[in-house]
Structure formats: structure tokens, C-alpha cells
Design a protein around this motif. Structure first.
Motif, PDB file in Angstrom:
ATOM      1  N   CYS A 113       2.766  56.603  15.931  1.00 29.52           N
ATOM      2  CA  CYS A 113       2.960  57.542  17.038  1.00 29.52           C
ATOM      3  C   CYS A 113       4.461  57.753  17.254  1.00 29.52           C
ATOM      4  O   CYS A 113       5.251  56.818  17.103  1.00 29.52           O
ATOM      5  N   LYS A 114       4.814  58.959  17.652  1.00 26.77           N
ATOM      6  CA  LYS A 114       6.229  59.316  17.795  1.00 26.77           C
ATOM      7  C   LYS A 114       6.624  59.371  19.269  1.00 26.77           C
ATOM      8  O   LYS A 114       5.769  59.628  20.131  1.00 26.77           O
ATOM      9  N   ASP A 115       7.917  59.195  19.521  1.00 20.25           N
ATOM     10  CA  ASP A 115       8.397  59.439  20.881  1.00 20.25           C
ATOM     11  C   ASP A 115       8.799  60.909  21.000  1.00 20.25           C
ATOM     12  O   ASP A 115       8.648  61.677  20.050  1.00 20.25           O
ATOM     13  N   GLU A 116       9.353  61.304  22.118  1.00 16.29           N
ATOM     14  CA  GLU A 116       9.590  62.746  22.297  1.00 16.29           C
ATOM     15  C   GLU A 116      10.690  63.287  21.402  1.00 16.29           C
ATOM     16  O   GLU A 116      10.798  64.484  21.189  1.00 16.29           O
ATOM     17  N   ASN A 117      11.485  62.379  20.812  1.00 15.67           N
ATOM     18  CA  ASN A 117      12.525  62.846  19.885  1.00 15.67           C
ATOM     19  C   ASN A 117      12.063  62.824  18.439  1.00 15.67           C
ATOM     20  O   ASN A 117      12.843  63.051  17.522  1.00 15.67           O
ATOM     21  N   GLY A 118      10.794  62.492  18.242  1.00 16.89           N
ATOM     22  CA  GLY A 118      10.268  62.471  16.875  1.00 16.89           C
ATOM     23  C   GLY A 118      10.509  61.154  16.160  1.00 16.89           C
ATOM     24  O   GLY A 118      10.230  61.022  14.967  1.00 16.89           O
ATOM     25  N   ASN A 119      11.021  60.147  16.880  1.00 19.61           N
ATOM     26  CA  ASN A 119      11.182  58.819  16.251  1.00 19.61           C
ATOM     27  C   ASN A 119       9.921  57.997  16.480  1.00 19.61           C
ATOM     28  O   ASN A 119       9.175  58.259  17.425  1.00 19.61           O
ATOM     29  N   ASP A 120       9.709  56.981  15.647  1.00 16.44           N
ATOM     30  CA  ASP A 120       8.547  56.123  15.843  1.00 16.44           C
ATOM     31  C   ASP A 120       8.683  55.441  17.210  1.00 16.44           C
ATOM     32  O   ASP A 120       9.716  54.817  17.499  1.00 16.44           O
ATOM     33  N   PHE A 121       7.640  55.550  18.020  1.00  9.72           N
ATOM     34  CA  PHE A 121       7.688  55.011  19.388  1.00  9.72           C
ATOM     35  C   PHE A 121       7.718  53.481  19.343  1.00  9.72           C
ATOM     36  O   PHE A 121       6.918  52.861  18.630  1.00  9.72           O
ATOM     37  N   VAL A 122       8.620  52.899  20.111  1.00  5.77           N
ATOM     38  CA  VAL A 122       8.761  51.436  20.111  1.00  5.77           C
ATOM     39  C   VAL A 122       8.219  50.861  21.415  1.00  5.77           C
ATOM     40  O   VAL A 122       8.616  51.272  22.505  1.00  5.77           O
ATOM     41  N   ALA A 123       7.315  49.917  21.298  1.00  2.00           N
ATOM     42  CA  ALA A 123       6.789  49.213  22.469  1.00  2.00           C
ATOM     43  C   ALA A 123       6.849  47.716  22.178  1.00  2.00           C
ATOM     44  O   ALA A 123       7.212  47.308  21.075  1.00  2.00           O
ATOM     45  N   GLY A 124       6.499  46.930  23.174  1.00  6.45           N
ATOM     46  CA  GLY A 124       6.447  45.492  22.958  1.00  6.45           C
ATOM     47  C   GLY A 124       5.044  44.980  23.206  1.00  6.45           C
ATOM     48  O   GLY A 124       4.436  45.324  24.218  1.00  6.45           O
ATOM     49  N   VAL A 125       4.501  44.209  22.264  1.00  9.50           N
ATOM     50  CA  VAL A 125       3.218  43.513  22.470  1.00  9.50           C
ATOM     51  C   VAL A 125       3.395  42.095  21.908  1.00  9.50           C
ATOM     52  O   VAL A 125       4.530  41.597  21.899  1.00  9.50           O
ATOM     53  N   TRP A 126       2.354  41.430  21.446  1.00  7.86           N
ATOM     54  CA  TRP A 126       2.465  40.007  21.042  1.00  7.86           C
ATOM     55  C   TRP A 126       3.657  39.726  20.112  1.00  7.86           C
ATOM     56  O   TRP A 126       4.381  38.757  20.323  1.00  7.86           O
ATOM     57  N   PRO A 127       3.846  40.537  19.051  1.00 11.14           N
ATOM     58  CA  PRO A 127       4.899  40.150  18.096  1.00 11.14           C
ATOM     59  C   PRO A 127       6.293  40.521  18.557  1.00 11.14           C
ATOM     60  O   PRO A 127       7.251  40.332  17.818  1.00 11.14           O
ATOM     61  N   GLY A 128       6.425  41.076  19.756  1.00  6.73           N
ATOM     62  CA  GLY A 128       7.702  41.665  20.163  1.00  6.73           C
ATOM     63  C   GLY A 128       7.608  43.146  19.851  1.00  6.73           C
ATOM     64  O   GLY A 128       6.575  43.769  20.116  1.00  6.73           O
ATOM     65  N   LYS A 129       8.656  43.693  19.235  1.00  8.43           N
ATOM     66  CA  LYS A 129       8.679  45.148  19.032  1.00  8.43           C
ATOM     67  C   LYS A 129       7.659  45.614  17.993  1.00  8.43           C
ATOM     68  O   LYS A 129       7.520  45.007  16.929  1.00  8.43           O
ATOM     69  N   VAL A 130       6.978  46.681  18.366  1.00 10.60           N
ATOM     70  CA  VAL A 130       5.882  47.181  17.524  1.00 10.60           C
ATOM     71  C   VAL A 130       5.867  48.712  17.503  1.00 10.60           C
ATOM     72  O   VAL A 130       6.472  49.365  18.349  1.00 10.60           O
ATOM     73  N   HIS A 131       5.102  49.251  16.537  1.00  9.76           N
ATOM     74  CA  HIS A 131       4.732  50.669  16.533  1.00  9.76           C
ATOM     75  C   HIS A 131       3.212  50.747  16.647  1.00  9.76           C
ATOM     76  O   HIS A 131       2.501  49.822  16.226  1.00  9.76           O
ATOM     77  N   PHE A 132       2.729  51.883  17.162  1.00  7.92           N
ATOM     78  CA  PHE A 132       1.278  52.092  17.228  1.00  7.92           C
ATOM     79  C   PHE A 132       0.828  53.035  16.113  1.00  7.92           C
ATOM     80  O   PHE A 132       1.325  54.175  16.050  1.00  7.92           O
ATOM     81  N   PRO A 133      -0.091  52.597  15.256  1.00 11.70           N
ATOM     82  CA  PRO A 133      -0.612  53.512  14.236  1.00 11.70           C
ATOM     83  C   PRO A 133      -1.272  54.709  14.919  1.00 11.70           C
ATOM     84  O   PRO A 133      -1.997  54.528  15.903  1.00 11.70           O
ATOM     85  N   ASP A 134      -1.017  55.892  14.429  1.00  9.60           N
ATOM     86  CA  ASP A 134      -1.581  57.084  15.064  1.00  9.60           C
ATOM     87  C   ASP A 134      -3.004  57.300  14.531  1.00  9.60           C
ATOM     88  O   ASP A 134      -3.267  58.216  13.746  1.00  9.60           O
ATOM     89  N   VAL A 135      -3.913  56.468  15.021  1.00  3.77           N
ATOM     90  CA  VAL A 135      -5.290  56.502  14.499  1.00  3.77           C
ATOM     91  C   VAL A 135      -6.022  57.806  14.852  1.00  3.77           C
ATOM     92  O   VAL A 135      -7.102  58.071  14.327  1.00  3.77           O
ATOM     93  N   LEU A 136      -5.448  58.624  15.716  1.00  8.55           N
ATOM     94  CA  LEU A 136      -6.085  59.915  16.023  1.00  8.55           C
ATOM     95  C   LEU A 136      -5.830  60.902  14.889  1.00  8.55           C
ATOM     96  O   LEU A 136      -6.498  61.919  14.776  1.00  8.55           O
ATOM     97  N   ASN A 137      -4.852  60.578  14.069  1.00  8.01           N
ATOM     98  CA  ASN A 137      -4.529  61.407  12.919  1.00  8.01           C
ATOM     99  C   ASN A 137      -5.351  60.925  11.715  1.00  8.01           C
ATOM    100  O   ASN A 137      -5.338  59.752  11.377  1.00  8.01           O
ATOM    101  N   GLU A 138      -6.034  61.871  11.097  1.00 13.75           N
ATOM    102  CA  GLU A 138      -6.988  61.507  10.044  1.00 13.75           C
ATOM    103  C   GLU A 138      -6.381  60.675   8.911  1.00 13.75           C
ATOM    104  O   GLU A 138      -6.965  59.673   8.476  1.00 13.75           O
TER     105      GLU A 138
END
Ligand code: GLC
Length: 695
Positions: free
Chosen positions: A282-307
Motif C-alpha cells: 500500500c502507498k502513502d499519499e506521495n506514492g511511497n510504500d506506507f510505513v507503519a509499526g506492528v510486531w516487527p517494528g516498521k512494516v509495509h502492508f501488502p495491498d491484498v485488494l490488488n489482484e
């Protein structure tokens, strides 16, 4: 009769498989108004309106319905409160919400189907919209139901029929066949956050074997992974995982690892690198991979809505299926976000500003709110985007508009991959987050709960609603996940969960251990599990038939006895399949409870699969005693069930061992059609799978 009304340009959710024509007639039962009108027509009582109003504006569309005193509402799937949803406001907004209490409004899943009955009208409503929706079932106004949709693009279905069950069946028919779990997933399953090594897993298997406690599966929670990276495992603590699965397979035990939604950002980690290289995150509004934090620390979310990204993510599961794994639980897929990089930077800066100040009543709580508010912050759901291809055209959607699809599409990714890899094999798959449509791809577990009597009770209310929305394979963390369970709670929870497909004991890393062998007096637990295994043939048969016939396993008494006012108000008992009624004891320090029998029934009291007694009871209210070691259930008049043997693993279940138990009034002939197959292939339509029993 299904009537479909399309508003604007709805986002395709694939919830409905059998497409319906648009209706041109006015919408029956519901009155359309604007959100503004709705608010001006209500006395505002909510002071903190952050969860309710920030998603709504002038474009939001609302429908209202005037309820009669006798109107009842059933449905909304996994939600809080009782079986009849009247009297509260529920929000469809999938939420990582382990601390849920009575006044919570959303849980992990969003299931926008409900049924109105009990008054002059009988109809079902399905609101196909994957963003935020409020269902006010008489909260702002006691006799007004309102559906508040945050966006003007959605599809509304009104379903009419001859009975609640008829309406539910029509709905289930258009949303497609429910996921059918393998037979082994009906055995007892043991989990813990986390078994830290293969030796700890072996220990669970050994203890169950030594003590004669039935078992089919052991779970791996996040600590099996290497630094919390999906599709990896820690070789230092788990050695050769294939060796472990082989060893367990010899004992007919399955190993079920967790898969989290987020992918760790780490150079050299192939899932991360491939995802970045192919723009699968998933991208942020600037078109970069969106960065969030979950168990491992920094992560990206796979864009599973995209086939394409979905296919790629699904293929990753093969890293584990190649090692002999044939079951998965998908987690943290609301998706849960500890923090977004952007919000974290903002909060850290603010917090630094407090240094040296006199933290008073205002600033102290402001600071606390900032920190607590990092978790699953609604603003973060506005910070990333999905790309979906619709009619050959790429479209970008901000996450909050499609929020409730994420867990569904993650689970769809896995199931579609399994179907490609193993076309004729059933794998176990269930998810924490879901939306209608996901029921075709996997089961649903109700996420984090507490070792509270009230959370056991919550499951009873949820079961029929979850079934109504298509999910048949379901269950909760038996014994409770957070806090410490007690032996009596565990026993009562097991006695209830005997009748629930997913019977998995799971506990948090901060809770006391609650594997059954940790308690004194193993005899009782051994017997409870024997009863479960004896019950599997009936439960499996009822669950698979419910999938094949778009039917319910769990039915509120109101659906069966709509003219019996006491039955209609009995919210703590359930029909399980065609022959059984359950009335679990869900309070501490009780040796019994009042049970309402709308008709004459046979009470069955079981101390083990072979030690049980039966008694015919007339219709009416009875105080039923059940000691902690006793499972009580009721067989309906002129109905029967099949019972297997109290084996230790589902692989030992054999139809040659099945016996029947039934209640025939005045020698009425009884019959039961039992569905039983090999438990793992997909040849569901084969007529040889039905065994007819008569008495
Ligand atoms: C989430 C899950 C829970 C799991 C934990 C660690 O809270 O709901 O079941 O044990 O994460 O993975």
C-alpha cells in the motif's frame, strides 16, 4: 424475494456472487434521510463523538425504520451485546479491540446483514459498503432503527421471505457457499502466545498423549518466526520445522502457524524485497510504500485488494505448506496499526515539548491520550491507499473507504493460493478480521477475549449472527485469552465449546498457562474431551450440511417458535443443528440454571461419552442441575443425533462406531441424515457421504 438498490458507484466487494437486477420500485420499509436530518431529529447524548461522527458529513446517507415494541433485530455477525441487537449503536469498522466491553461499538469484523422480525414486518437488510457504517438499533431513539452510511456509494439489498430462516437462506445463497473446514479442525486444539520452541510444542503433544487428552492441533504464535517475519521460522529454536511437522503427522497432529498482515521492512528479506520491487505494498499519499509499526517494528502492508499483489501474497504461504503445514490463522488484519511513522513523529515531538512543564489536569491527560491514541488511530487509516483494477481500469482508493475488506482479501489471498496449489485438499484457514464474502474463503475466530464469564456468554449471542452472515467454521479463545482463567471457568467454557466447531484453547503471554494438563484432576478434562470427540460426527455433519444448504447451525429459539413469547425472549439458549438445544451454564458458582423448553424435550446429562443419563421433560421452565463435570444438552421431540466414540483424535472417528440417541414421542419413527466424508477432499456433492439413520 431480493430487491437491490444501487446508490452512486459502489466499490465492488465481491460479497454477492449471484448478481441481482436493480429494483426500480421505492425502497420498502426504510425511509431515506440525510445525516443532518437524522441528527436534528435526535437528542444528542454522546459527548465524545470521535468514533461516531468524524466519518460522516453532508454526503452521508441514512435510512430509518420505526420499530414496534415487539420488533426484534438479529444479525450483524461478530458484534457486542446480546442476540437481539435492539437498544445499542453498532459500528462497522473492523477494529483490533481486545478490550471490548458492553459499550464497545465495533469488534474485529464488519458484517452488514441483519434481520427485522417480531413485529408486523419481516425483512432482511444487507448493506454492501466496505467503509464505516453505523447501525443504530434504537440508541438515539428507543423506537427508531437507523442505518448511517458514511459515503453515498453503496448497494442496499432488502430481502423478503416467509420466515427468518427463509430470508437468511436467500441471502446466503447469493453470497455463495461457506468455507468448509477439514474434519481435523473439529478436534481439540491447543494454542498459546507463544510456544517458543519445537521442544515446547513436543511437550504439549506428549502431555496430551500421556494423560489421554484428545488433541488434533497445536498452534504457533508469532514467536516461531524469525524476527516476526511472515513465512519464516526461527531455526535456532525450531530447528528443522519439517522434522517437527513429520513427527506430529505420525501422531495425526497438525501444526497451525499464525500469519500477520504486515511485512517487516528488512533488507535481504525476500517478501519485503519482492513486495517493494513490484509495488505490491500500500502507498502513502506521495506514492511511497506506507510505513507503519506492528510486531516487527516498521512494516509495509501488502495491498491484498490488488489482484496481482494478492496472488503474490497468497503464494508466500507455500514456504510453510512445503514444510508440511496444512492450517493457518490470519491475524492483525483489520489491519492493526501500532503507529504510523507520521503520527509517531508528531507524538514524539509533542511529548518532548512536555519536558520540564507542570503536567496538570489538562496537559497530563492530553499527553496520555496522545500516546494511547497512537494505536489503531483512525487518521492513520486515511494515510494509505490501495490500487484495485475495476473493469480493466486501475482505481486508487483511500484505505478508510475500503477498510473493512482488508482481512477478507488477505484471507482470500491465502485460500485462492491453496486452491491453486492443492485443488482437492482442504486446509484449515481462519481470520480475525472479516467482511461478508470472506465466509467463502475461511472461518472466523472472534479474536482476543478475556477470561471472563461475560466473554463466554458473548460467544453464545454471536454464534447465530455469525452463521447468518455466512461463517460456519467459527469459535473463540476457549478459557479466555487475556487475564487468568479459573478451573471452573475453563470447565464450563469447554462444556459449551463442545458444541462449537473451532474448539481452541488459547492464552496470552501475560496470562497464566491454561493448557488442560496444568489443572488438577485430569479425569474431568479427559471426559469433557471424550464427549467432544463423540459429538464431532453430529457437529461436523450439521456444519457441512449448513454450508451445502446455505443454512444455520445455530438458531435462536425465536426463529423456531415465533409465536411463543417466552421462546422469543430466550437469549441464552440456542438450537444447534436440527436436533439439539443447548443452555450452557455461564455464571460462576452455579450448580444449575433455569432453562426454558418451548416443547417437550429429552435432557441428556453426560459425564463421559459412555456415562450418561436421559430424562424426558415437559415444556416449560425448569431448573436444571449440572455439576462442573457434567455436560447437559437437550434433544428435541422426535429428533435424534449420532454419537461417535470418545476417541483421542479425529483420525480415529469411524462411522462403524456411530450410535444414535433420540427422543421419540409415542413411537414416532425417527430419522437423521448424517454427512460424513474423508474429511479433507472436496468431493462434497457425492451422495455416498450421506448415511441415513432411522429408529
Ligand atoms: C493478537 C491475536 C492473538 C495473538 C497475539 C500475538 O493479539 O489476536 O491471538 O496471540 O496477537 O500474535
Amino acid at each position: 424475494m431480493i430487491k437491490k438498490f444501487t446508490f452512486g458507484t459502489p466499490i465492488e466487494t465481491d460479497a454477492v456472487l449471484i448478481k441481482q437486477p436493480n429494483s426500480t420500485i421505492p425502497i420498502p420499509y426504510l425511509n431515506q434521510i440525510t445525516y443532518k436530518e437524522l441528527l436534528s431529529n435526535s437528542i444528542s447524548r454522546k459527548k465524545d463523538n470521535s468514533t461516531y461522527e468524524e466519518f460522516f458529513n453532508e454526503d452521508s446517507i441514512c435510512f430509518t425504520y420505526d420499530m414496534e415494541d415487539s420488533t426484534q433485530i438479529y444479525g450483524l455477525g461478530e458484534q457486542v451485546r446480546g442476540m437481539n441487537k435492539r437498544g445499542w449503536i453498532y459500528q462497522s469498522c473492523c477494529k483490533d479491540n481486545g478490550d471490548h466491553i458492553e459499550t464497545t461499538s465495533s469488534l474485529y469484523a464488519s458484517h452488514n446483514f441483519f434481520l427485522v422480525c417480531g413485529g408486523k414486518d419481516l425483512f432482511g437488510v444487507f448493506l454492501d459498503f466496505p467503509g464505516i457504517v453505523n447501525f443504530d438499533m434504537g440508541y438515539k431513539k428507543l423506537d427508531r432503527l437507523s442505518i448511517e452510511i458514511s459515503n453515498p456509494n453503496f448497494t442496499l439489498y432488502i430481502i423478503e421471505g416467509t420466515s427468518p430462516r427463509d430470508i437468511i437462506k436467500q441471502f446466503r445463497h447469493i453470497i455463495g457457499r461457506s468455507y468448509i473446514a477439514p474434519l481435523w479442525a473439529y478436534g481439540y486444539q491447543q494454542s498459546r502466545y507463544s510456544y517458543m520452541s519445537s521442544d515446547e510444542v513436543r511437550e504439549v503433544a506428549k502431555k496430551h498423549e500421556e494423560l489421554g487428552l484428545g488433541l488434533d492441533a497445536i498452534y504457533l504464535d508469532i514467536d516461531y518466526m524469525e524476527r516476526y517475519k511472515d513465512f519464516t521460522y526461527n531455526k535456532d529454536t525450531f530447528g528443522d520445522l519439517k522434522e517437527l511437522t513429520d513427527e506430529l503427522q505420525e501422531k495425526n497432529l497438525h501444526l497451525v502457524p499464525i500469519i500477520d498482515a504486515a511485512v517487516k521492512i528488512e533488507d535481504g528479506y525476500s517478501v519485503y524485497e519482492e513486495g517493494v520491487a513490484n509495488n505490491y505494498f500500500c502507498k502513502d499519499e506521495n506514492g511511497n510504500d506506507f510505513v507503519a509499526g506492528v510486531w516487527p517494528g516498521k512494516v509495509h502492508f501488502p495491498d491484498v485488494l490488488n489482484e496481482k499483489a494478492r496472488e503474490w501474497f497468497g503464494n508466500q504461504y507455500q514456504a510453510l505448506t512445503d514444510l508440511g503445514i496444512d492450517g493457518f490463522w490470519n491475524d492483525m488484519n483489520e489491519p492493526a496499526i501500532f503507529y504510523s511513522e507520521e503520527n509517531l513523529n508528531y507524538v514524539l515531538e509533542k511529548i518532548t515539548g512536555y519536558k520540564g512543564t507542570n503536567l496538570d489536569i489538562h496537559s497530563y491527560f492530553e499527553m496520555v491520550r496522545l500516546v494511547v491514541g497512537l494505536l489503531n488511530n483512525p487518521d492513520d487509516y486515511k494515510r494509505f491507499y490501495h490500487k484495485m483494477t475495476i473493469n480493466g481500469e486501475d482505481k486508487i482508493f483511500r484505505h478508510d473507504l475500503v477498510h473493512n475488506l482488508y482481512g477478507y482479501f488477505m484471507t482470500r489471498a491465502a485460500k485462492e493460493a491453496f486452491d491453486r496449489m492443492y485443488p482437492n485438499k482442504r486446509l484449515l484457514l481462519f481470520s480475525r478480521s472479516s467482511y461478508v464474502g470472506m465466509h467463502r474463503y475461511g472461518g472466523l475466530w472472534t479474536g482476543d477475549n478475556y477470561s471472563w464469564w461475560s466473554h463466554m456468554k458473548l460467544l453464545l449471542s454471536q454464534l447465530p449472527a455469525i452463521n447468518m452472515c455466512g461463517f460456519i467454521y467459527t469459535g473463540c479463545d476457549v478459557g479466555g485469552f487475556q487475564d487468568n482463567t479459573t478451573k471452573d471457568l475453563m470447565m464450563r467454557w469447554l462444556a459449551f465449546s463442545l458444541f462449537v466447531p473451532l474448539m481452541r484453547n488459547h492464552s496470552d503471554c501475560h496470562s497464566d498457562f491454561q493448557e488442560l494438563y496444568r489443572f488438577e484432576n485430569q479425569e474431568i478434562f479427559r471426559n469433557l474431551l471424550k464427549i467432544r470427540y463423540a459429538m464431532v460426527p453430529y457437529l461436523y455433519s450439521e456444519c457441512v450440511k449448513a454450508c451445502l444448504n446455505d443454512d444455520l447451525v445455530y438458531c435462536p429459539l425465536a426463529f423456531e417458535w415465533p409465536n411463543d413469547s417466552l421462546a422469543c425472549e430466550t437469549y441464552d439458549q440456542l438450537l444447534v443443528g436440527e436436533s439439539i438445544m443447548i443452555a450452557p451454564i455461564m455464571e460462576q458458582n452455579k450448580t444449575g440454571r433455569f432453562v426454558y423448553l418451548p416443547e417437550e424435550m429429552m435432557q441428556v446429562s453426560m459425564k463421559s461419552d459412555t456415562d450418561y443419563s436421559t430424562k424426558i421433560l415437559p415444556a416449560g421452565v425448569h431448573y436444571i442441575h449440572a455439576d462442573l463435570d457434567t455436560v447437559v444438552f437437550f434433544i428435541r421431540k422426535n429428533h435424534m443425533i449420532v454419537l461417535g466414540k470418545g476417541v483421542l483424535n479425529t483420525s480415529e472417528i469411524s462411522p462403524s462406531d456411530f450410535t444414535t440417541l433420540g427422543f421419540s414421542k409415542e413411537n414416532t419413527p425417527l430419522s437423521y441424515t448424517c454427512y460424513f466424508d474423508d474429511g479433507y477432499s472436496k468431493d462434497y456433492e457425492n451422495p455416498n457421504h450421506y448415511i441415513s439413520y432411522t429408529f
